[in-house]
Design a protein around this motif. Sequence first.
Motif, PDB file in Angstrom:
ATOM      1  N   GLY A  41       0.815  -1.213   0.000  1.00  0.00           N
ATOM      2  CA  GLY A  41       0.000   0.000   0.000  1.00  0.00           C
ATOM      3  C   GLY A  41       0.847   1.260   0.000  1.00  0.00           C
ATOM      4  N   ILE A  42       1.903   1.270   0.806  1.00  0.00           N
ATOM      5  CA  ILE A  42       2.813   2.420   0.831  1.00  0.00           C
ATOM      6  C   ILE A  42       3.462   2.592  -0.537  1.00  0.00           C
ATOM      7  N   SER A  43       3.863   1.494  -1.151  1.00  0.00           N
ATOM      8  CA  SER A  43       4.496   1.548  -2.474  1.00  0.00           C
ATOM      9  C   SER A  43       3.556   2.135  -3.516  1.00  0.00           C
ATOM     10  N   VAL A  44       2.328   1.668  -3.522  1.00  0.00           N
ATOM     11  CA  VAL A  44       1.349   2.131  -4.506  1.00  0.00           C
ATOM     12  C   VAL A  44       1.005   3.596  -4.268  1.00  0.00           C
ATOM     13  N   ARG A  45       0.780   3.961  -3.021  1.00  0.00           N
ATOM     14  CA  ARG A  45       0.364   5.337  -2.700  1.00  0.00           C
ATOM     15  C   ARG A  45       1.472   6.368  -2.917  1.00  0.00           C
ATOM     16  N   THR A  46       2.748   5.974  -2.654  1.00  0.00           N
ATOM     17  CA  THR A  46       3.852   6.921  -2.808  1.00  0.00           C
ATOM     18  C   THR A  46       4.478   6.876  -4.198  1.00  0.00           C
ATOM     19  N   GLY A  47       4.224   5.796  -4.930  1.00  0.00           N
ATOM     20  CA  GLY A  47       4.844   5.649  -6.245  1.00  0.00           C
ATOM     21  C   GLY A  47       6.284   5.170  -6.175  1.00  0.00           C
ATOM     22  N   GLN A  48       6.752   4.813  -4.981  1.00  0.00           N
ATOM     23  CA  GLN A  48       8.106   4.293  -4.793  1.00  0.00           C
ATOM     24  C   GLN A  48       8.013   2.900  -4.182  1.00  0.00           C
ATOM     25  N   ASN A  49       8.608   1.930  -4.839  1.00  0.00           N
ATOM     26  CA  ASN A  49       8.532   0.549  -4.374  1.00  0.00           C
ATOM     27  C   ASN A  49       9.320   0.385  -3.078  1.00  0.00           C
ATOM     28  N   ALA A  50       8.627   0.253  -1.964  1.00  0.00           N
ATOM     29  CA  ALA A  50       9.269   0.114  -0.654  1.00  0.00           C
ATOM     30  C   ALA A  50      10.036  -1.198  -0.535  1.00  0.00           C
ATOM     31  N   PHE A  51       9.691  -2.184  -1.327  1.00  0.00           N
ATOM     32  CA  PHE A  51      10.385  -3.469  -1.292  1.00  0.00           C
ATOM     33  C   PHE A  51      11.782  -3.365  -1.899  1.00  0.00           C
ATOM     34  N   ASP A  52      11.952  -2.480  -2.877  1.00  0.00           N
ATOM     35  CA  ASP A  52      13.220  -2.366  -3.601  1.00  0.00           C
ATOM     36  C   ASP A  52      14.416  -2.066  -2.713  1.00  0.00           C
ATOM     37  N   SER A  53      14.199  -1.373  -1.621  1.00  0.00           N
ATOM     38  CA  SER A  53      15.330  -0.993  -0.772  1.00  0.00           C
ATOM     39  C   SER A  53      15.772  -2.109   0.174  1.00  0.00           C
ATOM     40  N   VAL A  54      15.097  -3.242   0.129  1.00  0.00           N
ATOM     41  CA  VAL A  54      15.482  -4.389   0.970  1.00  0.00           C
ATOM     42  C   VAL A  54      16.499  -5.220   0.197  1.00  0.00           C
ATOM     43  N   ARG A  55      17.674  -5.323   0.779  1.00  0.00           N
ATOM     44  CA  ARG A  55      18.745  -6.071   0.116  1.00  0.00           C
ATOM     45  C   ARG A  55      18.325  -7.530  -0.102  1.00  0.00           C
ATOM     46  N   GLY A  56      18.481  -8.002  -1.322  1.00  0.00           N
ATOM     47  CA  GLY A  56      18.122  -9.373  -1.657  1.00  0.00           C
ATOM     48  C   GLY A  56      16.693  -9.545  -2.133  1.00  0.00           C
ATOM     49  N   TRP A  57      15.924  -8.458  -2.163  1.00  0.00           N
ATOM     50  CA  TRP A  57      14.536  -8.566  -2.603  1.00  0.00           C
ATOM     51  C   TRP A  57      14.507  -8.833  -4.111  1.00  0.00           C
ATOM     52  N   PRO A  58      13.781  -9.850  -4.563  1.00  0.00           N
ATOM     53  CA  PRO A  58      13.810 -10.267  -5.977  1.00  0.00           C
ATOM     54  C   PRO A  58      12.857  -9.472  -6.885  1.00  0.00           C
ATOM     55  N   THR A  59      12.994  -8.162  -6.925  1.00  0.00           N
ATOM     56  CA  THR A  59      12.079  -7.312  -7.679  1.00  0.00           C
ATOM     57  C   THR A  59      11.922  -7.760  -9.130  1.00  0.00           C
ATOM     58  N   SER A  60      13.026  -8.118  -9.771  1.00  0.00           N
ATOM     59  CA  SER A  60      12.971  -8.436 -11.205  1.00  0.00           C
ATOM     60  C   SER A  60      12.194  -9.715 -11.509  1.00  0.00           C
ATOM     61  N   THR A  61      11.984 -10.569 -10.515  1.00  0.00           N
ATOM     62  CA  THR A  61      11.274 -11.830 -10.764  1.00  0.00           C
ATOM     63  C   THR A  61       9.819 -11.794 -10.308  1.00  0.00           C
ATOM     64  N   LEU A  62       9.403 -10.689  -9.717  1.00  0.00           N
ATOM     65  CA  LEU A  62       8.039 -10.586  -9.193  1.00  0.00           C
ATOM     66  C   LEU A  62       7.178  -9.685 -10.069  1.00  0.00           C
ATOM     67  N   GLN A  63       5.882  -9.902 -10.003  1.00  0.00           N
ATOM     68  CA  GLN A  63       4.960  -8.985 -10.667  1.00  0.00           C
ATOM     69  C   GLN A  63       5.033  -7.643  -9.965  1.00  0.00           C
ATOM     70  N   SER A  64       4.647  -6.588 -10.654  1.00  0.00           N
ATOM     71  CA  SER A  64       4.716  -5.261 -10.041  1.00  0.00           C
ATOM     72  C   SER A  64       3.782  -5.178  -8.836  1.00  0.00           C
ATOM     73  N   VAL A  65       4.186  -4.377  -7.879  1.00  0.00           N
ATOM     74  CA  VAL A  65       3.370  -4.207  -6.672  1.00  0.00           C
ATOM     75  C   VAL A  65       1.996  -3.686  -7.050  1.00  0.00           C
ATOM     76  N   ALA A  66       1.957  -2.725  -7.955  1.00  0.00           N
ATOM     77  CA  ALA A  66       0.678  -2.111  -8.345  1.00  0.00           C
ATOM     78  C   ALA A  66      -0.283  -3.134  -8.947  1.00  0.00           C
ATOM     79  N   SER A  67       0.243  -4.120  -9.673  1.00  0.00           N
ATOM     80  CA  SER A  67      -0.646  -5.116 -10.283  1.00  0.00           C
ATOM     81  C   SER A  67      -1.141  -6.144  -9.263  1.00  0.00           C
ATOM     82  N   CYS A  68      -0.454  -6.251  -8.125  1.00  0.00           N
ATOM     83  CA  CYS A  68      -0.837  -7.221  -7.097  1.00  0.00           C
ATOM     84  C   CYS A  68      -1.699  -6.615  -5.990  1.00  0.00           C
ATOM     85  N   TYR A  69      -1.517  -5.342  -5.725  1.00  0.00           N
ATOM     86  CA  TYR A  69      -2.153  -4.706  -4.569  1.00  0.00           C
ATOM     87  C   TYR A  69      -3.646  -4.488  -4.779  1.00  0.00           C
ATOM     88  N   VAL A  70      -4.423  -4.937  -3.805  1.00  0.00           N
ATOM     89  CA  VAL A  70      -5.856  -4.687  -3.736  1.00  0.00           C
ATOM     90  C   VAL A  70      -6.069  -3.999  -2.391  1.00  0.00           C
TER      91      VAL A  70
END
Length: 116
Positions: A41-70
Amino acid sequence: MIILLVAGALAIPLNRTVDSRIFAARNLHPDKQLVLFDLAGISVRTGQNAFDSVRGWPTSTLQSVASCYVPYMWDSFAHWTPCGGYAAAYDRLDGPLTQRWLIEIARILWPIFATG
């Protein structure tokens, strides 16, 4: 106000320590739903992916946060869904994600407490 913010930030790790050391409880990630849902929710509302700043987070292999968030339920991030990679990644990165979650909440709440 600052004392409340600090106490809230310490409550989760302290609770986990008490649970594991005193009650010998296994960590089954009971906070997974809350952390994933809030960070999404924070990622979608701010437009900045909060997950990206976590070291080791597999952003490139996951669907976008916006497409998953309800905005009314976390279920789209569950293991059995197309966005289940978020739940699987959480299991490996529980500590760093919880830390990022606390930082993001403090960042959002700080202006509210600082002016009040």
